[in-house]
Design a protein around this motif. Structure first.
Motif, PDB file in Angstrom:
ATOM      1  N   PHE A 620      36.449  42.878  39.480  1.00  0.00           N
ATOM      2  CA  PHE A 620      37.424  42.203  40.324  1.00  0.00           C
ATOM      3  C   PHE A 620      37.129  40.706  40.365  1.00  0.00           C
ATOM      4  CE2 PHE A 620      37.317  46.561  41.651  1.00  0.00           C
ATOM      5  CZ  PHE A 620      38.600  46.877  42.087  1.00  0.00           C
ATOM      6  N   GLU A 621      38.191  39.907  40.345  1.00  0.00           N
ATOM      7  CA  GLU A 621      38.067  38.451  40.428  1.00  0.00           C
ATOM      8  C   GLU A 621      39.144  37.910  41.355  1.00  0.00           C
ATOM      9  OE1 GLU A 621      36.738  38.047  35.708  1.00  0.00           O
ATOM     10  OE2 GLU A 621      38.615  37.133  36.421  1.00  0.00           O
ATOM     11  N   VAL A 622      38.811  36.857  42.099  1.00  0.00           N
ATOM     12  CA  VAL A 622      39.784  36.103  42.883  1.00  0.00           C
ATOM     13  C   VAL A 622      39.806  34.680  42.346  1.00  0.00           C
ATOM     14  CG1 VAL A 622      40.479  35.298  45.170  1.00  0.00           C
ATOM     15  CG2 VAL A 622      39.356  37.531  44.921  1.00  0.00           C
ATOM     16  N   TRP A 623      41.009  34.191  42.038  1.00  0.00           N
ATOM     17  CA  TRP A 623      41.178  32.843  41.507  1.00  0.00           C
ATOM     18  C   TRP A 623      42.010  32.015  42.485  1.00  0.00           C
ATOM     19  CZ3 TRP A 623      39.718  30.992  36.485  1.00  0.00           C
ATOM     20  CH2 TRP A 623      39.036  31.931  35.714  1.00  0.00           C
ATOM     21  N   ALA A 624      41.542  30.800  42.772  1.00  0.00           N
ATOM     22  CA  ALA A 624      42.294  29.833  43.562  1.00  0.00           C
ATOM     23  C   ALA A 624      42.753  28.739  42.600  1.00  0.00           C
ATOM     24  CB  ALA A 624      41.422  29.250  44.667  1.00  0.00           C
ATOM     25  N   ASP A 625      44.044  28.726  42.297  1.00  0.00           N
ATOM     26  CA  ASP A 625      44.576  27.903  41.207  1.00  0.00           C
ATOM     27  C   ASP A 625      43.787  28.229  39.929  1.00  0.00           C
ATOM     28  OD1 ASP A 625      46.555  26.809  42.813  1.00  0.00           O
ATOM     29  OD2 ASP A 625      45.296  25.133  43.442  1.00  0.00           O
ATOM     30  N   ASP A 626      43.094  27.246  39.342  1.00  0.00           N
ATOM     31  CA  ASP A 626      42.379  27.501  38.092  1.00  0.00           C
ATOM     32  C   ASP A 626      40.883  27.732  38.292  1.00  0.00           C
ATOM     33  OD1 ASP A 626      44.674  27.268  36.523  1.00  0.00           O
ATOM     34  OD2 ASP A 626      44.497  25.089  36.425  1.00  0.00           O
ATOM     35  N   GLN A 627      40.460  27.978  39.520  1.00  0.00           N
ATOM     36  CA  GLN A 627      39.046  28.169  39.791  1.00  0.00           C
ATOM     37  C   GLN A 627      38.773  29.619  40.195  1.00  0.00           C
ATOM     38  OE1 GLN A 627      36.647  25.729  39.399  1.00  0.00           O
ATOM     39  NE2 GLN A 627      38.341  24.527  38.537  1.00  0.00           N
ATOM     40  N   GLN A 652      47.287  26.227  45.802  1.00  0.00           N
ATOM     41  CA  GLN A 652      48.717  26.534  45.837  1.00  0.00           C
ATOM     42  C   GLN A 652      48.970  28.000  45.516  1.00  0.00           C
ATOM     43  OE1 GLN A 652      52.095  24.116  44.931  1.00  0.00           O
ATOM     44  NE2 GLN A 652      50.800  22.747  43.723  1.00  0.00           N
ATOM     45  N   VAL A 653      48.117  28.567  44.644  1.00  0.00           N
ATOM     46  CA  VAL A 653      48.324  29.926  44.156  1.00  0.00           C
ATOM     47  C   VAL A 653      46.999  30.668  44.198  1.00  0.00           C
ATOM     48  CG1 VAL A 653      48.870  31.302  42.109  1.00  0.00           C
ATOM     49  CG2 VAL A 653      50.275  29.340  42.683  1.00  0.00           C
ATOM     50  N   VAL A 654      47.037  31.922  44.615  1.00  0.00           N
ATOM     51  CA  VAL A 654      45.879  32.808  44.563  1.00  0.00           C
ATOM     52  C   VAL A 654      46.213  33.966  43.634  1.00  0.00           C
ATOM     53  CG1 VAL A 654      44.527  34.488  45.872  1.00  0.00           C
ATOM     54  CG2 VAL A 654      44.931  32.215  46.810  1.00  0.00           C
ATOM     55  N   ARG A 655      45.273  34.267  42.734  1.00  0.00           N
ATOM     56  CA  ARG A 655      45.468  35.367  41.782  1.00  0.00           C
ATOM     57  C   ARG A 655      44.378  36.412  41.985  1.00  0.00           C
ATOM     58  NH1 ARG A 655      44.684  33.940  36.443  1.00  0.00           N
ATOM     59  NH2 ARG A 655      43.634  31.985  36.973  1.00  0.00           N
ATOM     60  N   LEU A 656      44.791  37.651  42.106  1.00  0.00           N
ATOM     61  CA  LEU A 656      43.873  38.784  42.168  1.00  0.00           C
ATOM     62  C   LEU A 656      43.852  39.438  40.798  1.00  0.00           C
ATOM     63  CD1 LEU A 656      44.919  40.391  45.574  1.00  0.00           C
ATOM     64  CD2 LEU A 656      43.367  38.467  45.168  1.00  0.00           C
ATOM     65  N   VAL A 657      42.704  39.378  40.135  1.00  0.00           N
ATOM     66  CA  VAL A 657      42.581  39.807  38.745  1.00  0.00           C
ATOM     67  C   VAL A 657      41.629  40.986  38.664  1.00  0.00           C
ATOM     68  CG1 VAL A 657      41.824  39.124  36.424  1.00  0.00           C
ATOM     69  CG2 VAL A 657      43.070  37.496  37.868  1.00  0.00           C
ATOM     70  N   VAL A 658      42.009  41.992  37.864  1.00  0.00           N
ATOM     71  CA  VAL A 658      41.101  43.097  37.553  1.00  0.00           C
ATOM     72  C   VAL A 658      40.986  43.193  36.041  1.00  0.00           C
ATOM     73  CG1 VAL A 658      40.684  45.575  37.675  1.00  0.00           C
ATOM     74  CG2 VAL A 658      41.637  44.377  39.647  1.00  0.00           C
ATOM     75  N   THR A 659      39.766  43.132  35.524  1.00  0.00           N
ATOM     76  CA  THR A 659      39.518  43.290  34.094  1.00  0.00           C
ATOM     77  C   THR A 659      38.929  44.677  33.833  1.00  0.00           C
ATOM     78  OG1 THR A 659      37.279  42.375  34.176  1.00  0.00           O
ATOM     79  CG2 THR A 659      39.095  40.816  33.900  1.00  0.00           C
ATOM     80  N   ASP A 660      38.741  44.991  32.560  1.00  0.00           N
ATOM     81  CA  ASP A 660      38.381  46.368  32.190  1.00  0.00           C
ATOM     82  C   ASP A 660      36.877  46.648  32.203  1.00  0.00           C
ATOM     83  OD1 ASP A 660      37.456  45.125  29.929  1.00  0.00           O
ATOM     84  OD2 ASP A 660      38.979  45.936  28.594  1.00  0.00           O
ATOM     85  N   GLY A 661      36.080  45.715  32.655  1.00  0.00           N
ATOM     86  CA  GLY A 661      34.636  45.943  32.704  1.00  0.00           C
ATOM     87  C   GLY A 661      33.973  45.936  31.350  1.00  0.00           C
ATOM     88  N   GLY A 662      34.719  45.537  30.309  1.00  0.00           N
ATOM     89  CA  GLY A 662      34.119  45.393  28.987  1.00  0.00           C
ATOM     90  C   GLY A 662      34.140  46.617  28.112  1.00  0.00           C
ATOM     91  N   ASP A 663      34.846  47.698  28.532  1.00  0.00           N
ATOM     92  CA  ASP A 663      34.805  48.917  27.716  1.00  0.00           C
ATOM     93  C   ASP A 663      36.182  49.541  27.530  1.00  0.00           C
ATOM     94  OD1 ASP A 663      35.301  49.830  30.251  1.00  0.00           O
ATOM     95  OD2 ASP A 663      33.804  51.435  30.200  1.00  0.00           O
ATOM     96  N   ALA A 664      37.217  48.714  27.491  1.00  0.00           N
ATOM     97  CA  ALA A 664      38.602  49.153  27.334  1.00  0.00           C
ATOM     98  C   ALA A 664      39.131  49.717  28.649  1.00  0.00           C
ATOM     99  CB  ALA A 664      38.757  50.160  26.196  1.00  0.00           C
ATOM    100  N   VAL A 665      40.378  50.152  28.655  1.00  0.00           N
ATOM    101  CA  VAL A 665      41.083  50.370  29.913  1.00  0.00           C
ATOM    102  C   VAL A 665      41.236  51.839  30.281  1.00  0.00           C
ATOM    103  CG1 VAL A 665      42.351  48.214  29.733  1.00  0.00           C
ATOM    104  CG2 VAL A 665      43.318  50.275  28.722  1.00  0.00           C
TER     105      VAL A 665
END
Length: 679
Positions: A620-627, A652-665
């Motif tokens: 899980f990642e939280v992004w504030a604009d490009d940070q 201005q924008v908040v993004r909630l990102v989920v990646t695959d943990g490095g082993d596909a989805v």
């Protein structure tokens, strides 16, 4: 994760296979890979197999569009062969018409032979092969390196029957075998696939050998001695998240590709309806620059004109089919701005400017950065516009969200015959409230070596709307020399009452070359119409988002991801704890909220939802604009909910990102439980 009709989902397929060593590589670390092992000496008929796959195989496979439906039958297969000829796909290079699972009866005959389903194929497979061959095409077939195929009905696999099955395929006139990975009884992967390799060679018939091992045992390190292509990933699905994840797994494997040996990131989904045409052009562009097999996975009997235009783009196909056989490599990949370059046999470079993000972005590189020698000027061909330009060495474009600009750049002494290349773009991250103006600047830059004459820039509001559009400065200039720009300030105002959402304006430019050739070009300008966030603490499961991208099915409000349909989730549950509010997503996922510099903090309890049992690895990642302002690292189903608290002040924008943990989805169902935004 995937429960495709009548065929076991990949999670189940992997469970059948049993524990296997290895895994797939992620794009997160693009470090140099060890050099692939040298291939074994090529013998007949292996030489003919390699020759027939000297470039990545191109054709059709029915699975992605029909699965095991009743309309997968002899009539359909013959119809696809007819369409190949009638629609020009054969002339464009497509040659294989491949049958996937469900073509056989569930039991062998008394002699242990495979029996084609008499309802689907009343005249048998040989008759179908004869028909396909009569069209100047080739036939492919499917089975599994196990006791059963991957279909839940359990059709016969080839384990223990390799020589008999291979001979049947040869007798029928089969030209291509896709060899899957289900029900393999734990037999060593190399052993299973080597036995079928030997069986195919023993027939004396050249049969292209597609090793569908899903990348579980790093087949790129050993399968080049056995077959002509090998799957590097799990199954693709018709979604942006799935396609993106698979692309990222396949990109680092470029050292293992070459004539007769291809990394296979699975079949094409172009035309199946789960992505936009822009995303399908990216899919086709990136598969081509990765020198991937191009196996059409849509029902061509129902395909749109746009689908045919994508699939038959000969400029793009030429990148895939280049005889040098190089797979494209990553030049840069920051902030969702990808540059991927592929060396071509004529010395040119194919260059993909790919925008992973959800809004238009400027992506730039240079001729020298992609591997071309220093020169006074170059010729750049836009492979989707089919137009040539001269350039002084800069390669740049404003690329739409999820879009790809695909170029072929070369040192060419005739560069002056073409008009100068131009870069047209505007400020990004534009937000406006209905009825209130938003200012931004557009820039037209002459990238060419020659001058651009009579330059004129204009801006069109969204189609069918009454947006106010006004230029605040010069929008015309008599000439621009190489490397100079025209900058124009604009103000746009969405009408009062305009609904929140993303709106695309179109920036237009016209100019003339020194020879008088008139050129027109366009660039997207995306404006988000937004409403200021409410004061206090709000549940993100209840707030309107700006955009939501999900790896499988839609993002769900206040339930888990469930499966592919909207509203099919369950109560959000992590480690046995049930949460009433939150977001249910599936990697790769990104949910974007407008915060208007008025919010301070995002909090949540995050983890893999219990609905997937022991499966799933996510981050899980939280992004504030490009940070990036918060990150959990990889979490599995065995982990308790992890508390996340991220400072988003001033964003201005908040993004909630989920990646695959490095082993596909596979099975990556992720929860933003009790997610709140404080403003």
């Amino acid at each position: 994760m995937r429960r495709l009709p009548t065929r076991a989902p990949r999670a189940v397929r992997r469970r059948i296979v049993g524990a296997m060593a290895g895994g797939v590589l992620c794009v997160g670390g693009l470090a140099a890979l060890p050099a692939p092992a040298s291939a074994a000496p090529v013998t007949e008929p292996a030489a003919a197999e390699a020759e027939s796959a000297a470039t990545p195989p191109m054709g059709f496979n029915n699975w992605n569009s029909t699965h095991c439906r009743a309309d997968f039958n002899e009539s359909m297969v013959k119809g696809i062969a007819d369409i190949f000829v009638d629609k020009g796909l054969k002339a464009a290079g497509y040659q294989y018409v491949n049958l996937d699972d469900c073509w056989a009866l569930p039991a062998r005959d008394a002699d242990g032979k495979l029996v084609p389903d008499p309802v689907r194929f009343p005249n048998g497979i040989k008759a179908v092969a004869d028909y396909v061959h009569s069209k100047g095409l080739k036939l492919g077939i499917y089975t599994s390196a196990g006791t059963k195929t991957c279909n839940s009905a359990g059709f016969p696999g080839a384990l223990g029957h390799e020589y008999s099955d291979a001979q049947q395929f040869a007798d029928w006139g089969v030209d291509y075998l896709k060899y899957d990975n289900c029900n393999n009884q734990g037999v060593d992967a190399k052993q299973r696939y080597t036995t079928m390799r030997d069986a195919l060679r023993a027939t004396g018939r050249p049969i292209v050998y597609s090793i569908c091992e899903w990348g579980q045992n790093k087949p790129w390190e050993w399968a080049g001695q056995l077959g002509q292509l090998w799957r590097t990933t799990g199954d693709i699905s018709d979604s942006w998240g799935s396609m993106l994840s698979i692309m990222k797994q396949n990109l680092p494997l470029a050292p293992y590709a070459g004539p007769g040996n291809w990394n296979d990131p699975d079949m094409l989904e172009v035309g199946n309806g789960g992505m936009t045409d822009t995303e399908y052009r990216t899919h086709f562009s990136m598969w081509s620059i990765m020198a991937s097999p191009l196996l059409i996975g849509t029902d061509l009997r129902k395909a749109s004109d746009e689908t045919y235009q994508i699939l038959s783009n000969r400029d793009v196909i030429a990148v895939d089919q280049d005889p040098l056989g190089k797979q494209g490599t990553v030049v840069s990949s920051e902030g969702g701005r990808w540059v991927v370059a592929k060396q071509m046999a004529d010395g040119s470079r194919a260059v993909a400017l790919f925008n992973e993000s959800g809004s238009a972005q400027r992506i730039a590189t240079t001729a020298q950065a992609v591997g071309l020698p220093e020169a006074d000027a170059y010729v750049s061909r836009d492979l989707w516009q089919h137009k040539n330009y001269n350039t002084a060495g800069g390669i740049a474009a404003t690329v739409p969200a999820h879009g790809t600009v695909l170029l072929r750049v070369s040192v060419n002494p005739r560069w002056a015959e073409y008009p100068p290349a131009a870069e047209l773009g505007a400020g990004q991250g534009l937000f406006a409230e209905a009825g209130r103006p938003v200012p931004f600047d557009s820039t037209f830059t002459n990238q060419g070596r020659t001058a651009a004459r009579d330059v004129s820039v204009s801006l069109d509001g969204p189609d069918g709307t009454d947006w106010a559009v006004k230029a605040g400065g010069p929008a015309k200039v008599p000439a621009l020399e190489s490397g100079t720009s025209l900058k124009t300030p604009w103000t746009v105002t969405p009408p009062s009452g305009t609904s929140d959402g993303s709106y695309q304006l179109t920036l237009n430019a016209t100019y003339r070359s020194p020879q008088g050739t008139r050129v027109t070009t366009q660039a997207p300008v995306t404006v988000q119409v937004v409403t200021a966030p409410p004061s206090g603490a709000s549940s993100l499961g209840d707030l309107a988002w700006m955009s939501a991208v999900n790896g499988y099915g839609p993002v769900e409000r206040n339930t888990s991801n469930g499966e592919s349909a909207a509203g099919d989730g369950h109560p959000i549950t992590i480690g046995g704890t049930v949460y009433a509010k939150g977001l249910g997503v599936h990697a790769q996922s990104e949910v974007t909220y407008y915060t208007g510099r008025a919010c301070e903090r995002v909090t949540a309890q995050v983890g893999v939802d219990d609905e997937k049992g022991t499966k799933g690895t996510v981050a899980f990642e939280v992004w504030a604009d490009d940070q990036k302002v918060a990150s959990t690292g990889t979490l599995t189903n065995a982990d308790a909910a992890r508390a996340v608290s991220a400072d988003v002040s001033g964003a201005q924008v908040v993004r909630l990102v989920v990646t695959d943990g490095g082993d596909a989805v596979d099975s990556d169902h992720a929860d933003w439980a009790d997610a709140q935004l404080s403003c």
